[in-house]
Motif scaffolding. Sequence first.
Motif, PDB file in Angstrom:
ATOM      1  N   ILE A 167       0.946  -1.182  -0.403  1.00 27.85           N
ATOM      2  CA  ILE A 167      -0.056  -0.035  -0.478  1.00 27.85           C
ATOM      3  C   ILE A 167       1.313   1.091   0.438  1.00 27.85           C
ATOM      4  O   ILE A 167       1.474   1.460   1.189  1.00 27.85           O
ATOM      5  N   ASN A 171       3.167  11.145  -2.340  1.00 31.46           N
ATOM      6  CA  ASN A 171       3.915  11.968  -3.069  1.00 31.46           C
ATOM      7  C   ASN A 171       5.543  11.207  -4.028  1.00 31.46           C
ATOM      8  O   ASN A 171       5.536  11.917  -4.603  1.00 31.46           O
ATOM      9  N   LEU A 176       7.906   4.519  -4.965  1.00 32.64           N
ATOM     10  CA  LEU A 176       7.744   3.611  -3.482  1.00 32.64           C
ATOM     11  C   LEU A 176       7.208   2.369  -4.314  1.00 32.64           C
ATOM     12  O   LEU A 176       7.379   1.482  -3.537  1.00 32.64           O
ATOM     13  N   PRO A 195      -2.362   1.062  -4.729  1.00 31.90           N
ATOM     14  CA  PRO A 195      -1.688   2.743  -5.283  1.00 31.90           C
ATOM     15  C   PRO A 195      -2.122   3.865  -4.409  1.00 31.90           C
ATOM     16  O   PRO A 195      -3.712   3.315  -4.253  1.00 31.90           O
ATOM     17  N   SER A 196      -2.548   4.942  -4.090  1.00 28.70           N
ATOM     18  CA  SER A 196      -2.964   6.282  -4.063  1.00 28.70           C
ATOM     19  C   SER A 196      -4.029   5.750  -4.375  1.00 28.70           C
ATOM     20  O   SER A 196      -3.765   6.532  -5.865  1.00 28.70           O
ATOM     21  N   GLY A 225      -8.790   1.840  -5.964  1.00 22.85           N
ATOM     22  CA  GLY A 225      -9.314   2.890  -4.337  1.00 22.85           C
ATOM     23  C   GLY A 225      -9.161   3.281  -3.800  1.00 22.85           C
ATOM     24  O   GLY A 225      -7.670   3.531  -3.872  1.00 22.85           O
ATOM     25  N   GLY A 227      -8.824   4.228   0.673  1.00 29.08           N
ATOM     26  CA  GLY A 227      -8.868   3.829   2.139  1.00 29.08           C
ATOM     27  C   GLY A 227      -9.390   3.051   2.699  1.00 29.08           C
ATOM     28  O   GLY A 227      -9.387   1.370   2.741  1.00 29.08           O
ATOM     29  N   PHE A 245       3.135  -0.893   4.507  1.00 28.50           N
ATOM     30  CA  PHE A 245       2.181   0.257   3.650  1.00 28.50           C
ATOM     31  C   PHE A 245       3.456   1.496   4.413  1.00 28.50           C
ATOM     32  O   PHE A 245       4.534   1.486   5.058  1.00 28.50           O
ATOM     33  N   THR A 246       2.633   2.461   3.193  1.00 26.53           N
ATOM     34  CA  THR A 246       3.662   3.337   3.146  1.00 26.53           C
ATOM     35  C   THR A 246       2.509   4.824   3.365  1.00 26.53           C
ATOM     36  O   THR A 246       2.071   4.526   2.317  1.00 26.53           O
ATOM     37  N   GLY A 248       0.621   8.240   5.848  1.00 31.85           N
ATOM     38  CA  GLY A 248       0.321   8.618   7.339  1.00 31.85           C
ATOM     39  C   GLY A 248       0.249   7.575   8.463  1.00 31.85           C
ATOM     40  O   GLY A 248      -0.309   6.733   8.658  1.00 31.85           O
ATOM     41  N   VAL A 255      -3.882   0.866  10.282  1.00 29.51           N
ATOM     42  CA  VAL A 255      -3.065  -0.280   9.586  1.00 29.51           C
ATOM     43  C   VAL A 255      -2.752  -2.107  10.493  1.00 29.51           C
ATOM     44  O   VAL A 255      -2.990  -2.955  10.064  1.00 29.51           O
ATOM     45  N   CYS A 303       8.371  12.490   3.248  1.00 31.44           N
ATOM     46  CA  CYS A 303       8.658  12.516   4.576  1.00 31.44           C
ATOM     47  C   CYS A 303       9.332  12.387   4.806  1.00 31.44           C
ATOM     48  O   CYS A 303       9.727  12.709   6.141  1.00 31.44           O
TER      49      CYS A 303
HETATM   50  P1  NAD Z   1      -2.639   8.214   3.910  1.00 32.28           P
HETATM   51  O1  NAD Z   1      -1.836   7.836   4.902  1.00 32.28           O
HETATM   52  O2  NAD Z   1      -4.062   8.619   3.939  1.00 32.28           O
HETATM   53  O3  NAD Z   1      -2.266   7.112   2.809  1.00 32.28           O
HETATM   54  C1  NAD Z   1      -1.473   6.115   1.615  1.00 32.28           C
HETATM   55  C2  NAD Z   1      -1.531   4.775   1.785  1.00 32.28           C
HETATM   56  O4  NAD Z   1      -3.402   3.757   2.361  1.00 32.28           O
HETATM   57  C3  NAD Z   1      -2.856   5.432  -0.163  1.00 32.28           C
HETATM   58  O5  NAD Z   1      -2.987   4.397  -0.803  1.00 32.28           O
HETATM   59  C4  NAD Z   1      -4.606   5.021   1.128  1.00 32.28           C
HETATM   60  O6  NAD Z   1      -5.381   5.440   0.210  1.00 32.28           O
HETATM   61  C5  NAD Z   1      -4.163   4.320   1.544  1.00 32.28           C
HETATM   62  N1  NAD Z   1      -5.351   3.574   2.810  1.00 32.28           N
HETATM   63  C6  NAD Z   1      -6.018   4.715   3.749  1.00 32.28           C
HETATM   64  N2  NAD Z   1      -6.467   4.004   4.217  1.00 32.28           N
HETATM   65  C7  NAD Z   1      -6.357   3.267   4.771  1.00 32.28           C
HETATM   66  C8  NAD Z   1      -6.819   2.260   5.113  1.00 32.28           C
HETATM   67  N3  NAD Z   1      -7.625   1.857   6.959  1.00 32.28           N
HETATM   68  N4  NAD Z   1      -6.535   0.650   4.860  1.00 32.28           N
HETATM   69  C9  NAD Z   1      -5.641   1.032   4.307  1.00 32.28           C
HETATM   70  N5  NAD Z   1      -5.196   2.099   3.720  1.00 32.28           N
HETATM   71  C10 NAD Z   1      -5.635   2.564   3.686  1.00 32.28           C
HETATM   72  O7  NAD Z   1      -1.358   8.678   3.588  1.00 32.28           O
HETATM   73  P2  NAD Z   1      -1.023   9.756   2.195  1.00 32.28           P
HETATM   74  O8  NAD Z   1      -1.699  11.214   1.772  1.00 32.28           O
HETATM   75  O9  NAD Z   1      -1.565   9.333   1.302  1.00 32.28           O
HETATM   76  O10 NAD Z   1       0.856  10.245   2.091  1.00 32.28           O
HETATM   77  C11 NAD Z   1       1.191  11.191   3.376  1.00 32.28           C
HETATM   78  C12 NAD Z   1       2.054  10.418   4.268  1.00 32.28           C
HETATM   79  O11 NAD Z   1       2.359   9.433   3.795  1.00 32.28           O
HETATM   80  C13 NAD Z   1       2.540  11.083   5.268  1.00 32.28           C
HETATM   81  O12 NAD Z   1       2.352  11.444   6.778  1.00 32.28           O
HETATM   82  C14 NAD Z   1       4.420  10.693   5.258  1.00 32.28           C
HETATM   83  O13 NAD Z   1       5.285  11.307   5.981  1.00 32.28           O
HETATM   84  C15 NAD Z   1       4.054   9.205   4.403  1.00 32.28           C
HETATM   85  N6  NAD Z   1       4.916   8.601   3.807  1.00 32.28           N
HETATM   86  C16 NAD Z   1       5.930   8.008   4.559  1.00 32.28           C
HETATM   87  C17 NAD Z   1       7.309   7.532   4.002  1.00 32.28           C
HETATM   88  C18 NAD Z   1       8.053   7.010   4.494  1.00 32.28           C
HETATM   89  O14 NAD Z   1       8.669   6.054   4.236  1.00 32.28           O
HETATM   90  N7  NAD Z   1       8.135   7.055   5.641  1.00 32.28           N
HETATM   91  C19 NAD Z   1       6.939   7.545   2.142  1.00 32.28           C
HETATM   92  C20 NAD Z   1       6.305   8.712   1.795  1.00 32.28           C
HETATM   93  C21 NAD Z   1       5.361   9.497   2.422  1.00 32.28           C
END
Ligand code: NAD
Length: 501
Positions: A167, A171, A176, A195-196, A225, A227, A245-246, A248, A255, A303
């Motif tokens: 997942i 960004n 990723l 993917p997002s 789709g 989350g 998972f990558t 927030g 998760v 990130c």
């Molecule tokens: P997000 O957590 O909103 O979404 C990430 C993915 O998770 C998306 O594909 C989304 O559809 C999915 N998702 C959402 N709810 C879910 C659920 N309940 N179960 C399973 N999947 C679900 O994050 P975002 O807004 O897409 O990305 C930004 C965040 O990602 C920032 O916090 C950033 O720091 C972080 N990030 C971290 C890294 C790292 O390597 N640490 C790298 C890139 C981004």
Amino acid sequence: MDPEKCCESGCNPCERDPDKEGPIDLYNYIGGEFVCQSGDEWMNVLEPATGLRFARVPLSTSEDVDAAVAAARKAQPAWGALSVDERAVWLDRIADALEERYEDIASLESRDTGKPISLARAVDAKRSVTNFRFFAGLLREQESEIFEMEDSTNFVVHKPVGVGALITPWNLPLYLLSWKVAPAIGMGNSVVCKPSELTPMTADLLMQVIDDVGLPAGVVNLVHGNGGGAGAPLVAHHDVDLVSFTGGTDTGQKVAASAAPSFKKLSLELGGKNASIVFSDCDMETTVSGVVRAGFLNQGQVCLCGSRVLVEDSIYEQFRDRFVDAVESMVVGDPSDEATELGALISSEHLGKVSEYVEVAKKEGGNLLTGGQPSLPSKFEHGNWMAPTVIEGLSPDSRCSTEEIFGPVVTLHRFGSEEEAVAIANNTRYGLAGSVWTSDLERGKRVSESLETGMVWVNTWLHRDLRVPFGGVKDSGVGREGGKWSLGFFSEAMNVCVKHD
Ligand code: NAD
């Protein structure tokens, strides 16, 4: 897919026409075929720079997730039975085919995310190809691990885990995703990618490439789709063995809770609030440009971005003035223009969140040194734009100094001693990365080791060797990926102890 349902929903993957005018419809990729989702819900994919519709992405449901997991489960035994060298050949084939689509990757990523085309080429397109090549090479280099005892020999065997859920966020979409797909399938797993929903275009391109090279059906599947509709049922699925998972930190908590009851193998790469620590003995020119890059690359939506800049008292004013000048000279504008350095933010919701933080900063006593709205041609009037913003005068305990903003907003702070710099840097729930800028390399190393993060750079930032561990501590994640850490996560190490005669 029932053909009648196909017509009803206007979904027909058999008629994909790359030259079609207007929004592109995307499809799930399951069992080696592009297929329609089970329902008929779609979401518009908007170009961040203009706000115009670019594509439609299916909003899949648990029914689609079930089909993808079943396809992955069916494919896994034969795929896992291939030798490591055979799987490495497949990774190289994917790398070669992706490389032929290099320019497509860059332009799709730039349109889909709003990032400058030059960045999409140099970072996204380049790394996506490199990820497959790198892991192909690493698989071939793996040495057998044998531990001799007086009367026995231990052989360590790395077996596939099974079916993986991958997942990813918006960004760095393909960068990723490929970082997960390559080691996961390289170690013999089959996978379902999610993917997002905001940036699905290059994940679709990867599926086209995988289809074109003829990877065995079901080894890589993709469900589009959001989350709640697709991500959550995928993580909770009883037949998924691992989740990478990558995203927030708040999503990561959900998760982790969902994966825990069935003890799925779990890797979480989450948010960050990283500090760039600038000492008075730094090389001023290199440091200003390095810290600006760390703060604002990809509109601050990485990130690892250094969104807090801690500057030693004696050079604070000098550094601040040069920093603000450098920020104001950055070219913000049309992502397709080669000269552009900063593009648009991912969505109007995200722009709202980042702008709200700037308001919070003002209420918290912050002084806005530069920022506001960039002036742009009228075709960008509905895009998600914000000028790079620098704020000083905030307490290190304030919300804007401790919470992840994930946009083009950097706060400046002063410090008097090494200990104070380390204390401010560690004063957050996050622990992903940081950078230290000094000509005293002993101090650079010492301060780095005092930081509660998974990664630190000294006199540089985002300088990556793909063999090194990548990941965070505290609320920035669980586990490490990168190099042999990825191969370890995407496999189960088994020991076989053979007693000698
Ligand atoms: P997000 O957590 O909103 O979404 C990430 C993915 O998770 C998306 O594909 C989304 O559809 C999915 N998702 C959402 N709810 C879910 C659920 N309940 N179960 C399973 N999947 C679900 O994050 P975002 O807004 O897409 O990305 C930004 C965040 O990602 C920032 O916090 C950033 O720091 C972080 N990030 C971290 C890294 C790292 O390597 N640490 C790298 C890139 C981004």
